[in-house]
Design a protein around this motif. Structure first.
Motif, mmCIF file in Angstrom:
data_model
loop_
_atom_site.group_PDB
_atom_site.id
_atom_site.type_symbol
_atom_site.label_atom_id
_atom_site.label_comp_id
_atom_site.label_asym_id
_atom_site.label_seq_id
_atom_site.Cartn_x
_atom_site.Cartn_y
_atom_site.Cartn_z
ATOM 1 N N HIS A 99 0.831 -1.202 0.000
ATOM 2 C CA HIS A 99 0.000 0.000 0.000
ATOM 3 C C HIS A 99 0.872 1.261 0.000
ATOM 4 N N LYS A 100 1.954 1.248 0.764
ATOM 5 C CA LYS A 100 2.875 2.392 0.804
ATOM 6 C C LYS A 100 3.546 2.594 -0.555
ATOM 7 N N GLN A 157 2.261 1.726 -3.434
ATOM 8 C CA GLN A 157 1.249 2.257 -4.347
ATOM 9 C C GLN A 157 1.088 3.755 -4.177
#
Length: 167
Positions: A3-4, A6
């Motif tokens: 997620h980071k 992305q």
């Protein structure tokens, strides 16, 4: 972790950084001779602000991508160099090891970050590529131009040298 990564590689993050680079360029463009002291202060504080923002961006990307993943991209390597040189300039000026040179070379390097736009703006990328490819041809033309200037300067000195003295 994904997620980071992305977030760091997202379009909105890219355009946020491009906007910050544009704003930084606008602030650097306001510097001029005999400017008022309030403008000096404004430029110094905004310079520090942009250095902090770009440092945060670099640290965030290093954290999300890992140091080796961060250093894979040439743009990230360039950003790393720009941020470190900006921090170095700030420290050297405030420790009075280097005089404040106004618009220093280290600040001007930061303006080159605008070329990151070429990654998503294909026509601009093509323009930059064609410009870089034509530099070899331009070098030959510049050497020829300097040679002509030198030859005609020597010819002018031989023909007119010493004839036009003030009396």
């Amino acid at each position: 972790q994904a997620h980071k990564e992305q977030i760091c590689k997202s379009q909105w993050m890219f355009w946020l950084i491009v906007t910050l680079v544009f704003l930084n360029t606008c602030v650097l463009a306001t510097e001029h001779h005999n400017q008022p002291p309030w403008l000096d202060d404004f430029q110094e504080y905004t310079n520090l602000f942009f250095v902090c923002l770009f440092t945060c961006e670099m640290i965030l990307k290093m954290y999300a991508l890992g140091l080796s993943g961060y250093m894979v991209s040439l743009f990230n390597r360039f950003d790393f160099f720009v941020v470190i040189s900006s921090i170095l300039e700030f420290v050297l000026v405030h420790q009075q090891l280097m005089p404040p040179l106004g618009m220093s070379v280290l600040r001007c390097i930061r303006l080159l970050r605008a070329f990151k736009v070429t990654r998503y703006w294909s026509s601009m990328g093509n323009l930059v590529k064609s410009l870089v490819n034509s530099i070899a041809s331009i070098n030959a033309l510049l050497v020829l131009l300097v040679l002509f200037i030198f030859i005609f300067a020597l010819l002018g000195m031989q023909i007119f040298g010493g004839r036009f003295q003030n009396e």
